[in-house]
Design an enzyme around this catalytic site. Sequence first.
Site, PDB file in Angstrom:
ATOM      1  N   ARG A 140      80.180  55.424  48.317  1.00 24.09           N
ATOM      2  CA  ARG A 140      80.109  54.355  49.136  1.00 24.09           C
ATOM      3  C   ARG A 140      79.207  53.278  48.371  1.00 24.09           C
ATOM      4  O   ARG A 140      78.334  53.680  47.922  1.00 24.09           O
ATOM      5  CB  ARG A 140      79.394  55.054  50.176  1.00 24.09           C
ATOM      6  CG  ARG A 140      80.310  55.763  51.158  1.00 24.09           C
ATOM      7  CD  ARG A 140      81.263  55.073  51.998  1.00 24.09           C
ATOM      8  NE  ARG A 140      82.211  55.487  52.892  1.00 24.09           N
ATOM      9  CZ  ARG A 140      83.225  56.078  52.678  1.00 24.09           C
ATOM     10  NH1 ARG A 140      83.769  56.044  51.324  1.00 24.09           N
ATOM     11  NH2 ARG A 140      84.225  56.694  53.579  1.00 24.09           N
ATOM     12  N   ILE A 156      85.047  66.155  46.047  1.00 28.86           N
ATOM     13  CA  ILE A 156      85.804  65.236  44.910  1.00 28.86           C
ATOM     14  C   ILE A 156      84.819  65.424  43.649  1.00 28.86           C
ATOM     15  O   ILE A 156      85.472  65.235  42.468  1.00 28.86           O
ATOM     16  CB  ILE A 156      85.279  63.742  45.364  1.00 28.86           C
ATOM     17  CG1 ILE A 156      86.393  63.640  46.817  1.00 28.86           C
ATOM     18  CG2 ILE A 156      85.653  62.683  44.420  1.00 28.86           C
ATOM     19  CD1 ILE A 156      86.149  62.282  47.683  1.00 28.86           C
ATOM     20  N   GLU A 185      81.409  45.474  51.283  1.00 29.78           N
ATOM     21  CA  GLU A 185      82.910  45.341  51.150  1.00 29.78           C
ATOM     22  C   GLU A 185      83.498  45.079  52.598  1.00 29.78           C
ATOM     23  O   GLU A 185      84.647  44.718  52.490  1.00 29.78           O
ATOM     24  CB  GLU A 185      83.378  46.676  50.773  1.00 29.78           C
ATOM     25  CG  GLU A 185      83.212  47.804  51.463  1.00 29.78           C
ATOM     26  CD  GLU A 185      83.820  49.085  50.807  1.00 29.78           C
ATOM     27  OE1 GLU A 185      83.475  49.587  49.715  1.00 29.78           O
ATOM     28  OE2 GLU A 185      84.705  49.848  51.585  1.00 29.78           O
ATOM     29  N   HIS A 218      88.287  49.716  46.899  1.00 27.92           N
ATOM     30  CA  HIS A 218      88.513  50.940  47.965  1.00 27.92           C
ATOM     31  C   HIS A 218      89.851  51.512  48.123  1.00 27.92           C
ATOM     32  O   HIS A 218      90.374  51.682  48.998  1.00 27.92           O
ATOM     33  CB  HIS A 218      87.919  50.616  49.334  1.00 27.92           C
ATOM     34  CG  HIS A 218      87.374  51.901  49.749  1.00 27.92           C
ATOM     35  ND1 HIS A 218      86.089  51.821  50.710  1.00 27.92           N
ATOM     36  CD2 HIS A 218      87.672  53.150  49.919  1.00 27.92           C
ATOM     37  CE1 HIS A 218      85.747  53.247  51.098  1.00 27.92           C
ATOM     38  NE2 HIS A 218      86.522  53.967  50.642  1.00 27.92           N
ATOM     39  N   CYS A 254      78.397  61.677  46.187  1.00 26.74           N
ATOM     40  CA  CYS A 254      77.511  61.825  47.154  1.00 26.74           C
ATOM     41  C   CYS A 254      77.825  61.043  48.301  1.00 26.74           C
ATOM     42  O   CYS A 254      78.210  60.051  48.217  1.00 26.74           O
ATOM     43  CB  CYS A 254      75.878  61.946  46.974  1.00 26.74           C
ATOM     44  SG  CYS A 254      75.465  60.226  46.309  1.00 26.74           S
ATOM     45  N   PRO A 255      77.558  61.404  49.693  1.00 28.14           N
ATOM     46  CA  PRO A 255      77.928  60.788  50.625  1.00 28.14           C
ATOM     47  C   PRO A 255      76.775  59.577  50.932  1.00 28.14           C
ATOM     48  O   PRO A 255      75.629  59.889  50.207  1.00 28.14           O
ATOM     49  CB  PRO A 255      77.732  61.831  52.159  1.00 28.14           C
ATOM     50  CG  PRO A 255      76.865  62.877  51.528  1.00 28.14           C
ATOM     51  CD  PRO A 255      77.085  62.869  49.978  1.00 28.14           C
ATOM     52  N   ASP A 270      72.800  67.944  42.952  1.00 28.35           N
ATOM     53  CA  ASP A 270      73.259  68.246  44.227  1.00 28.35           C
ATOM     54  C   ASP A 270      72.183  69.159  44.812  1.00 28.35           C
ATOM     55  O   ASP A 270      71.942  70.055  44.277  1.00 28.35           O
ATOM     56  CB  ASP A 270      74.769  68.679  44.390  1.00 28.35           C
ATOM     57  CG  ASP A 270      75.304  68.785  45.806  1.00 28.35           C
ATOM     58  OD1 ASP A 270      74.730  69.057  46.837  1.00 28.35           O
ATOM     59  OD2 ASP A 270      76.365  68.273  45.708  1.00 28.35           O
TER      60      ASP A 270
HETATM   61  P1  NAD Z   1      81.610  66.549  50.290  1.00 27.91           P
HETATM   62  O1  NAD Z   1      80.996  66.416  51.446  1.00 27.91           O
HETATM   63  O2  NAD Z   1      82.746  67.366  49.810  1.00 27.91           O
HETATM   64  O3  NAD Z   1      80.507  66.314  49.072  1.00 27.91           O
HETATM   65  C1  NAD Z   1      79.375  65.608  48.855  1.00 27.91           C
HETATM   66  C2  NAD Z   1      78.515  66.349  48.214  1.00 27.91           C
HETATM   67  O4  NAD Z   1      77.333  65.475  48.009  1.00 27.91           O
HETATM   68  C3  NAD Z   1      78.028  67.685  48.739  1.00 27.91           C
HETATM   69  O5  NAD Z   1      77.861  68.702  47.848  1.00 27.91           O
HETATM   70  C4  NAD Z   1      76.562  67.287  49.241  1.00 27.91           C
HETATM   71  O6  NAD Z   1      75.458  68.527  48.978  1.00 27.91           O
HETATM   72  C5  NAD Z   1      76.056  66.204  48.061  1.00 27.91           C
HETATM   73  N1  NAD Z   1      74.935  65.452  48.398  1.00 27.91           N
HETATM   74  C6  NAD Z   1      74.268  65.211  49.566  1.00 27.91           C
HETATM   75  N2  NAD Z   1      73.146  64.457  49.328  1.00 27.91           N
HETATM   76  C7  NAD Z   1      73.122  64.331  47.795  1.00 27.91           C
HETATM   77  C8  NAD Z   1      72.255  63.654  47.124  1.00 27.91           C
HETATM   78  N3  NAD Z   1      70.977  63.215  47.787  1.00 27.91           N
HETATM   79  N4  NAD Z   1      72.146  63.972  45.837  1.00 27.91           N
HETATM   80  C9  NAD Z   1      73.247  64.442  45.219  1.00 27.91           C
HETATM   81  N5  NAD Z   1      74.235  65.121  45.980  1.00 27.91           N
HETATM   82  C10 NAD Z   1      74.226  65.217  47.422  1.00 27.91           C
HETATM   83  O7  NAD Z   1      82.293  64.963  50.384  1.00 27.91           O
HETATM   84  P2  NAD Z   1      83.513  64.815  49.128  1.00 27.91           P
HETATM   85  O8  NAD Z   1      84.887  64.828  49.916  1.00 27.91           O
HETATM   86  O9  NAD Z   1      83.257  65.042  47.862  1.00 27.91           O
HETATM   87  O10 NAD Z   1      83.331  62.930  49.162  1.00 27.91           O
HETATM   88  C11 NAD Z   1      82.204  62.399  48.623  1.00 27.91           C
HETATM   89  C12 NAD Z   1      82.067  61.003  49.082  1.00 27.91           C
HETATM   90  O11 NAD Z   1      83.254  60.017  48.374  1.00 27.91           O
HETATM   91  C13 NAD Z   1      82.085  60.781  50.737  1.00 27.91           C
HETATM   92  O12 NAD Z   1      80.952  61.100  51.453  1.00 27.91           O
HETATM   93  C14 NAD Z   1      82.817  59.235  50.597  1.00 27.91           C
HETATM   94  O13 NAD Z   1      81.858  58.571  50.975  1.00 27.91           O
HETATM   95  C15 NAD Z   1      83.384  58.969  49.421  1.00 27.91           C
HETATM   96  N6  NAD Z   1      84.895  58.987  49.412  1.00 27.91           N
HETATM   97  C16 NAD Z   1      85.307  57.838  48.927  1.00 27.91           C
HETATM   98  C17 NAD Z   1      86.723  57.709  48.840  1.00 27.91           C
HETATM   99  C18 NAD Z   1      87.244  56.233  48.222  1.00 27.91           C
HETATM  100  O14 NAD Z   1      88.459  56.131  48.503  1.00 27.91           O
HETATM  101  N7  NAD Z   1      86.608  55.722  47.423  1.00 27.91           N
HETATM  102  C19 NAD Z   1      87.613  58.541  49.510  1.00 27.91           C
HETATM  103  C20 NAD Z   1      86.957  59.609  49.917  1.00 27.91           C
HETATM  104  C21 NAD Z   1      85.666  59.823  49.978  1.00 27.91           C
END
Ligand code: NAD
Length: 334
Positions: free
Chosen positions: A234, A155, A263, A295, A205-206, A174
């Site tokens: 999140r 994302i 939430e 959300h 980030c997660p 990252d």
């Molecule tokens: P992804 O796993 O592809 O990417 C997450 C990235 O965060 C990875 O590259 C990871 O290395 C990085 N990361 C981990 N720890 C970190 C830190 N301390 N500092 C910086 N970067 C760090 O996940 P994604 O598909 O891109 O999704 C990201 C997050 O978005 C998900 O974990 C989820 O919580 C959230 N999300 C929200 C919605 C929504 O509707 N609001 C929908 C989908 C996902």
Amino acid sequence: MKVAVFSTKSYDRRFLEAANANAGHELHFIEARLSAQTSALAKGTVAVCAFVNDTIDRETLSRLKEGGCRLVALRSAGFNNVDLPAAREFDIAVARVPAYSPYAVAEHTIALILALNRNIHRAYARVREGNFALEGLLGFDLRGRTAGIVGTGTIGVETARILRGFGCRVLGSDPQRCDDFIALGGEYVALATLLAESDIVSLHCPLNPATHHLIDEAAISTMKPGVMLINTSRGAVVDTRAVIRGLKSGQIGHLGLDVYEEEGDLFFEDLSDHMIRDDVFARLLTFPNVLITGHQAFFTAEALTAIAETTIGNITSFAQTGRPAHEVSVERIA
Ligand code: NAD
């Protein structure tokens, strides 16, 4: 396979039934959220399908196990609501939807940025009241501004791609570098540099122990005065109380949230006939420069189709091989 689908809304049912047309699983739709208390509703089902605000802790998993559950198939990318070591202990496989439509979340992130910057939420209300004054609606050009992406995964990269299209300088932080991010012109920097130099900070980030309250009082104090902070990842990645202090002091100039720490008690329900009991959330709603959505960043037809198809795929592969196609293992926490 018999599947108990928790936290079912009409749209979940519609998209899951379409995806299941050829797979033929026996889907039981349950409106209640999954928790230790509601887990009995899944008695006798091998697979449980859950969403982001379901509580899949040790107690829930233990009770699911007693009821015969062997698979938890999440309809989400994030899996912070699952006690993975407990799932391993109870021999319950956990599956997720790793990437459904990163565009849905990235585009919603941009919607928040543009709406906040140009005060669309305020202009909409004003014009309907016959108020065409522009005072208080002043924005800034995105072109030439610096945007910081915390988490350049699926994302984060798509968000960066759109921001580059606007002519932004894009910084990334990252622990894992992504070639796509560099190819589109993103620059990796330390988090401290990103926070100090960005006009817009967007979180992707997660949520895990390392990112819990990543944006706290100390982090906010190092940001550019008047920074725009966007969180579509999140809720607990941000310390909401610290953010409120930042808004009151003016250190944070705009705040866009699609997720919120607490939430679970609010989002996905129509509470318009109830009072909001969460004082922190209620305080956030008083700021004119705060825009909150419940959300919904994932909520596009394309994303729901992909979520349903991947979820049914996870269940089918579990039925055929004993392992879901997109398993989340306890090792991922590390
Ligand atoms: P992804 O796993 O592809 O990417 C997450 C990235 O965060 C990875 O590259 C990871 O290395 C990085 N990361 C981990 N720890 C970190 C830190 N301390 N500092 C910086 N970067 C760090 O996940 P994604 O598909 O891109 O999704 C990201 C997050 O978005 C998900 O974990 C989820 O919580 C959230 N999300 C929200 C919605 C929504 O509707 N609001 C929908 C989908 C996902």
